[in-house]
Scaffold this motif. Structure first.
Motif, PDB file in Angstrom:
ATOM      1  N   GLU A 133       4.291  16.009  -9.259  1.00  0.00           N
ATOM      2  CA  GLU A 133       5.392  15.501 -10.268  1.00  0.00           C
ATOM      3  C   GLU A 133       6.166  14.487  -9.251  1.00  0.00           C
ATOM      4  O   GLU A 133       6.490  13.254  -9.459  1.00  0.00           O
ATOM      5  N   MET A 134       6.153  14.979  -7.973  1.00  0.00           N
ATOM      6  CA  MET A 134       7.036  14.080  -6.928  1.00  0.00           C
ATOM      7  C   MET A 134       6.123  12.803  -6.913  1.00  0.00           C
ATOM      8  O   MET A 134       6.763  11.568  -6.646  1.00  0.00           O
ATOM      9  N   VAL A 135       4.852  13.002  -6.522  1.00  0.00           N
ATOM     10  CA  VAL A 135       3.871  11.903  -6.367  1.00  0.00           C
ATOM     11  C   VAL A 135       4.004  10.934  -7.541  1.00  0.00           C
ATOM     12  O   VAL A 135       4.035   9.549  -7.255  1.00  0.00           O
ATOM     13  N   CYS A 136       4.017  11.448  -8.870  1.00  0.00           N
ATOM     14  CA  CYS A 136       4.031  10.490  -9.973  1.00  0.00           C
ATOM     15  C   CYS A 136       5.366   9.884  -9.900  1.00  0.00           C
ATOM     16  O   CYS A 136       5.432   8.564  -9.944  1.00  0.00           O
ATOM     17  N   GLU A 137       6.563  10.569  -9.617  1.00  0.00           N
ATOM     18  CA  GLU A 137       7.710   9.791  -9.505  1.00  0.00           C
ATOM     19  C   GLU A 137       7.885   8.711  -8.512  1.00  0.00           C
ATOM     20  O   GLU A 137       8.340   7.897  -8.605  1.00  0.00           O
ATOM     21  N   GLN A 138       7.217   9.099  -7.230  1.00  0.00           N
ATOM     22  CA  GLN A 138       7.376   8.052  -6.167  1.00  0.00           C
ATOM     23  C   GLN A 138       6.416   6.529  -6.695  1.00  0.00           C
ATOM     24  O   GLN A 138       7.015   5.780  -6.354  1.00  0.00           O
ATOM     25  N   ILE A 139       5.274   7.136  -7.282  1.00  0.00           N
ATOM     26  CA  ILE A 139       4.578   5.879  -7.848  1.00  0.00           C
ATOM     27  C   ILE A 139       5.235   4.985  -8.868  1.00  0.00           C
ATOM     28  O   ILE A 139       5.409   3.823  -8.545  1.00  0.00           O
ATOM     29  N   HIS A 140       5.979   5.717  -9.803  1.00  0.00           N
ATOM     30  CA  HIS A 140       6.840   4.914 -10.895  1.00  0.00           C
ATOM     31  C   HIS A 140       7.832   4.289 -10.053  1.00  0.00           C
ATOM     32  O   HIS A 140       8.015   3.092 -10.379  1.00  0.00           O
ATOM     33  N   GLU A 141       8.566   4.756  -9.156  1.00  0.00           N
ATOM     34  CA  GLU A 141       9.585   4.277  -8.338  1.00  0.00           C
ATOM     35  C   GLU A 141       9.107   2.945  -7.804  1.00  0.00           C
ATOM     36  O   GLU A 141       9.704   1.908  -7.651  1.00  0.00           O
ATOM     37  N   ALA A 142       8.220   3.054  -7.113  1.00  0.00           N
ATOM     38  CA  ALA A 142       7.438   1.945  -6.320  1.00  0.00           C
ATOM     39  C   ALA A 142       7.140   0.616  -7.265  1.00  0.00           C
ATOM     40  O   ALA A 142       7.316  -0.209  -6.894  1.00  0.00           O
ATOM     41  N   VAL A 143       6.352   1.191  -8.312  1.00  0.00           N
ATOM     42  CA  VAL A 143       6.103   0.165  -9.488  1.00  0.00           C
ATOM     43  C   VAL A 143       7.370  -0.577 -10.037  1.00  0.00           C
ATOM     44  O   VAL A 143       7.580  -1.785  -9.927  1.00  0.00           O
ATOM     45  N   VAL A 144       8.362   0.097 -10.154  1.00  0.00           N
ATOM     46  CA  VAL A 144       9.578  -0.498 -10.654  1.00  0.00           C
ATOM     47  C   VAL A 144      10.084  -1.468  -9.628  1.00  0.00           C
ATOM     48  O   VAL A 144      10.436  -2.578  -9.811  1.00  0.00           O
ATOM     49  N   LYS A 145      10.297  -0.927  -8.411  1.00  0.00           N
ATOM     50  CA  LYS A 145      10.811  -1.692  -7.396  1.00  0.00           C
ATOM     51  C   LYS A 145       9.917  -3.012  -6.847  1.00  0.00           C
ATOM     52  O   LYS A 145      10.465  -3.978  -6.806  1.00  0.00           O
ATOM     53  N   ARG A 146       8.829  -2.972  -7.176  1.00  0.00           N
ATOM     54  CA  ARG A 146       7.870  -4.175  -6.825  1.00  0.00           C
ATOM     55  C   ARG A 146       7.652  -5.108  -8.082  1.00  0.00           C
ATOM     56  O   ARG A 146       7.983  -6.192  -7.652  1.00  0.00           O
ATOM     57  N   VAL A 153       0.609  -1.156   0.223  1.00  0.00           N
ATOM     58  CA  VAL A 153       0.205   0.048   0.032  1.00  0.00           C
ATOM     59  C   VAL A 153       0.908   1.318  -0.049  1.00  0.00           C
ATOM     60  O   VAL A 153       1.688   1.365   1.097  1.00  0.00           O
ATOM     61  N   LEU A 154       0.619   2.099  -0.935  1.00  0.00           N
ATOM     62  CA  LEU A 154       1.482   3.258  -1.184  1.00  0.00           C
ATOM     63  C   LEU A 154       0.396   4.475  -0.866  1.00  0.00           C
ATOM     64  O   LEU A 154      -0.553   4.585  -1.376  1.00  0.00           O
ATOM     65  N   ARG A 155       0.585   5.271   0.258  1.00  0.00           N
ATOM     66  CA  ARG A 155      -0.231   6.462   0.429  1.00  0.00           C
ATOM     67  C   ARG A 155       0.102   7.641   0.251  1.00  0.00           C
ATOM     68  O   ARG A 155       1.428   8.151   0.318  1.00  0.00           O
ATOM     69  N   PHE A 156      -0.609   8.629  -0.219  1.00  0.00           N
ATOM     70  CA  PHE A 156      -0.668  10.067  -0.539  1.00  0.00           C
ATOM     71  C   PHE A 156      -1.484  10.905  -0.018  1.00  0.00           C
ATOM     72  O   PHE A 156      -2.751  10.612  -0.100  1.00  0.00           O
ATOM     73  N   ARG A 157      -1.170  12.031   0.695  1.00  0.00           N
ATOM     74  CA  ARG A 157      -2.007  13.048   1.065  1.00  0.00           C
ATOM     75  C   ARG A 157      -2.685  13.751  -0.130  1.00  0.00           C
ATOM     76  O   ARG A 157      -1.797  13.797  -1.184  1.00  0.00           O
ATOM     77  N   ASN A 158      -3.939  14.189  -0.228  1.00  0.00           N
ATOM     78  CA  ASN A 158      -4.430  14.799  -1.298  1.00  0.00           C
ATOM     79  C   ASN A 158      -3.963  16.086  -1.666  1.00  0.00           C
ATOM     80  O   ASN A 158      -3.682  16.552  -2.638  1.00  0.00           O
ATOM     81  N   GLN A 159      -3.318  16.520  -0.461  1.00  0.00           N
ATOM     82  CA  GLN A 159      -2.335  18.007  -0.460  1.00  0.00           C
ATOM     83  C   GLN A 159      -1.105  17.559  -1.458  1.00  0.00           C
ATOM     84  O   GLN A 159      -0.800  18.838  -2.240  1.00  0.00           O
ATOM     85  N   ASP A 160      -0.466  16.518  -1.229  1.00  0.00           N
ATOM     86  CA  ASP A 160       0.662  16.113  -2.005  1.00  0.00           C
ATOM     87  C   ASP A 160       0.198  16.071  -3.540  1.00  0.00           C
ATOM     88  O   ASP A 160       1.185  16.672  -4.354  1.00  0.00           O
ATOM     89  N   VAL A 161      -0.799  15.676  -3.975  1.00  0.00           N
ATOM     90  CA  VAL A 161      -1.242  15.200  -5.191  1.00  0.00           C
ATOM     91  C   VAL A 161      -1.364  16.742  -5.896  1.00  0.00           C
ATOM     92  O   VAL A 161      -1.209  17.121  -6.905  1.00  0.00           O
ATOM     93  N   SER A 162      -1.995  17.658  -5.124  1.00  0.00           N
ATOM     94  CA  SER A 162      -2.411  18.875  -5.472  1.00  0.00           C
ATOM     95  C   SER A 162      -1.058  19.831  -5.752  1.00  0.00           C
ATOM     96  O   SER A 162      -0.753  20.568  -6.492  1.00  0.00           O
TER      97      SER A 162
END
Length: 130
Positions: A107-120, A94-103
């Motif tokens: 770009e940082m949120v997208c990068e973290q999602i991409h890194e998590a997908v690659v790692k998994r 489970v990867l969690r982000f605050r709505n404030q971070d998405v807002s």
């Protein structure tokens, strides 16, 4: 159980459809600006047992959750812990982000999602080999 199929309660069908049509503004932003066209398949509002994950990547066995203010109450945090425990018992991270971070830091949120997908994907591939 296959990598893409997770148990769900069929009674959740109506609720899932409702959530798909009534996505929050931050869910819409993440979906339409990033996840919908991400090269690894993502699903929005995916049922897992009696819970609904905001987004799910079956290949990486990764749930992405966006947390609004209701998630930071005592009751909200308890509910999220219970949900995460259920997801994790099926080998789902489970990867969690605050709505404030998405807002504010999209770009940082997208990068973290991409890194998590690659790692998994790497972890799951190594697990197959061993």
């Amino acid at each position: 159980m296959s990598i893409t199929n997770l148990p769900y309660d069929p009674r959740m069908r109506e609720r899932v459809q409702e959530l798909r049509h009534k996505m929050t503004p931050m869910e819409k932003k993440l979906w339409y600006s990033f996840l919908r066209t991400y090269p690894v398949k993502m699903y929005k509002q995916r049922p897992i047992r009696t819970f609904v994950a905001d987004f799910y990547c079956p290949l990486a066995r990764l749930v992405i959750e966006l947390d609004g203010s209701q998630h930071y109450t005592e009751q909200g945090m308890q509910y999220d812990m219970e949900r995460s425990a259920v997801f994790e018992q099926y080998g789902v991270q489970v990867l969690r982000f605050r709505n404030q971070d998405v807002s504010a830091h999209f770009e940082m949120v997208c990068e973290q999602i991409h890194e998590a997908v690659v790692k998994r994907l790497e972890e799951l591939e190594r697990g197959k080999e061993g």
